[in-house]
Motif scaffolding. Structure first.
Motif, mmCIF file in Angstrom:
data_model
loop_
_atom_site.group_PDB
_atom_site.id
_atom_site.type_symbol
_atom_site.label_atom_id
_atom_site.label_comp_id
_atom_site.label_asym_id
_atom_site.label_seq_id
_atom_site.Cartn_x
_atom_site.Cartn_y
_atom_site.Cartn_z
ATOM 1 N N GLN A 83 0.836 -1.194 0.000
ATOM 2 C CA GLN A 83 0.000 0.000 0.000
ATOM 3 C C GLN A 83 0.875 1.250 0.000
ATOM 4 O OE1 GLN A 83 -2.671 -0.503 3.425
ATOM 5 N NE2 GLN A 83 -4.313 -0.912 1.960
ATOM 6 N N ALA A 84 0.385 2.276 -0.674
ATOM 7 C CA ALA A 84 1.047 3.579 -0.685
ATOM 8 C C ALA A 84 0.076 4.605 -0.113
ATOM 9 C CB ALA A 84 1.457 3.959 -2.104
ATOM 10 N N LYS A 85 0.607 5.586 0.608
ATOM 11 C CA LYS A 85 -0.221 6.613 1.240
ATOM 12 C C LYS A 85 -0.046 7.940 0.522
ATOM 13 C CE LYS A 85 -1.205 8.658 5.770
ATOM 14 N NZ LYS A 85 -0.828 8.653 7.213
ATOM 15 N N VAL A 86 -1.170 8.562 0.158
ATOM 16 C CA VAL A 86 -1.127 9.872 -0.494
ATOM 17 C C VAL A 86 -0.661 10.908 0.526
ATOM 18 C CG1 VAL A 86 -2.414 11.639 -1.745
ATOM 19 C CG2 VAL A 86 -3.029 9.228 -2.024
ATOM 20 N N ILE A 87 0.430 11.624 0.209
ATOM 21 C CA ILE A 87 0.959 12.608 1.159
ATOM 22 C C ILE A 87 0.911 14.026 0.612
ATOM 23 C CG2 ILE A 87 2.447 10.940 2.320
ATOM 24 C CD1 ILE A 87 4.803 12.096 0.745
ATOM 25 N N SER A 88 0.682 14.187 -0.710
ATOM 26 C CA SER A 88 0.658 15.539 -1.271
ATOM 27 C C SER A 88 -0.079 15.549 -2.598
ATOM 28 C CB SER A 88 2.090 16.053 -1.462
ATOM 29 O OG SER A 88 2.100 17.308 -2.114
ATOM 30 N N LEU A 89 -0.902 16.590 -2.800
ATOM 31 C CA LEU A 89 -1.601 16.826 -4.064
ATOM 32 C C LEU A 89 -1.422 18.297 -4.420
ATOM 33 C CD1 LEU A 89 -4.988 15.023 -3.231
ATOM 34 C CD2 LEU A 89 -3.160 14.123 -4.677
ATOM 35 N N GLU A 90 -0.966 18.569 -5.633
ATOM 36 C CA GLU A 90 -0.762 19.960 -6.044
ATOM 37 C C GLU A 90 -1.273 20.158 -7.468
ATOM 38 O OE1 GLU A 90 2.858 23.165 -6.860
ATOM 39 O OE2 GLU A 90 3.292 21.205 -5.984
ATOM 40 N N LYS A 91 -2.220 21.089 -7.613
ATOM 41 C CA LYS A 91 -2.768 21.379 -8.936
ATOM 42 C C LYS A 91 -1.773 22.191 -9.756
ATOM 43 C CE LYS A 91 -7.644 21.230 -7.584
ATOM 44 N NZ LYS A 91 -8.938 21.966 -7.524
ATOM 45 N N LEU A 92 -1.650 21.818 -11.029
ATOM 46 C CA LEU A 92 -0.753 22.505 -11.949
ATOM 47 C C LEU A 92 -1.560 23.128 -13.082
ATOM 48 C CD1 LEU A 92 1.978 19.719 -12.217
ATOM 49 C CD2 LEU A 92 2.001 21.711 -10.699
ATOM 50 N N SER A 93 -0.906 23.874 -13.938
ATOM 51 C CA SER A 93 -1.589 24.473 -15.079
ATOM 52 C C SER A 93 -2.047 23.396 -16.050
ATOM 53 C CB SER A 93 -0.648 25.447 -15.799
ATOM 54 O OG SER A 93 0.492 24.758 -16.300
ATOM 55 N N GLY A 94 -3.074 23.700 -16.811
ATOM 56 C CA GLY A 94 -3.557 22.768 -17.814
ATOM 57 C C GLY A 94 -4.315 21.588 -17.257
ATOM 58 N N GLY A 95 -4.757 21.683 -16.003
ATOM 59 C CA GLY A 95 -5.529 20.600 -15.409
ATOM 60 C C GLY A 95 -4.703 19.436 -14.910
ATOM 61 N N ARG A 96 -3.369 19.602 -14.875
ATOM 62 C CA ARG A 96 -2.499 18.536 -14.395
ATOM 63 C C ARG A 96 -2.440 18.535 -12.863
ATOM 64 N NH1 ARG A 96 2.887 19.999 -16.259
ATOM 65 N NH2 ARG A 96 2.022 22.112 -16.064
#
Length: 207
Positions: A106-119
């Motif tokens: 299992q992997a744990k989500v530690i960071s989410l960052e929105k980028l330009s162009g919907g990435r």
């Protein structure tokens, strides 16, 4: 065998304890159901299970699976949307890397960052010795979705998700703290385990 290229998602309609394990029911579209036969294999969020029964209606179909223990179905919950992938068939074009549909952990989500162009920059922590064998540009599967590692720092893996991936999979719905199934290239995993076993044998022989 699977490639980690998701074409459709489904919905968990039921997780029912039974005497010998767990019955899992997944709702899918009639279009996908038309391609599914009883006893065929489907990867659900990266975990391969066998179709035991199919029930069709006008608007959707229900697939029934069996697992010997609730741990075998990972983090699935009722009404959760899940990634679905059929097993590779002979005669198909085979892009990318092969996967077995058997998670490495299992992997744990530690960071989410929105980028330009919907990435979206997507970082997970994979606290396993296998992480030390991974490198930039290696392929892994997160919840059944094949992704290329953009950056790696010890046990932290970084990915860049594009709008098409976010639209056809469930990764765009994940939040910091969520646990995902992760599978690394099975050939790499096998080599890593052999290497570790040989190292342990060498250490034991020297003691």
């Amino acid at each position: 065998m699977f490639t980690g290229l998701i074409k459709e998602t489904g919905i968990v309609e039921g997780i029912n304890p039974i005497e010998s394990g767990v019955e899992l029911i997944i709702q899918i579209s009639p279009q996908l159901a038309a391609e599914i036969q009883v006893n065929s294999h489907i990867a659900i969020d990266g975990r391969v299970l066998t179709v035991l029964h199919r029930e069709d209606s006008t608007d959707f179909s229900l697939l029934k699976f069996y697992a010997s223990h609730v741990n075998k179905i990972g983090n699935l919950l009722p009404k959760k949307r899940v990634n679905l992938e059929r097993a590779v068939r002979l005669g198909e074009e085979i892009p990318g890397t092969f996967f077995y549909g058997v998670p490495s952990g299992q992997a744990k989500v530690i960071s989410l960052e929105k980028l330009s162009g919907g990435r979206l920059t997507f970082k997970v922590s994979f606290e396993d010795n296998l992480a030390s064998y991974l490198s930039i540009k290696d392929q892994v599967c997160l919840d059944g979705v094949s992704l290329q590692i953009r950056d790696i720092n010890a046990h932290v893996l970084c990915f860049e998700l594009y709008p098409i991936t976010l639209s056809v999979t469930t990764l765009g719905e994940r939040q910091v703290g969520d646990l995902l199934t992760i599978e690394i290239d099975p050939f790499m995993a096998k080599i890593a385990r052999i290497f570790e076993k040989n190292q342990l044998s060498t250490v034991n022989s020297q003691q």
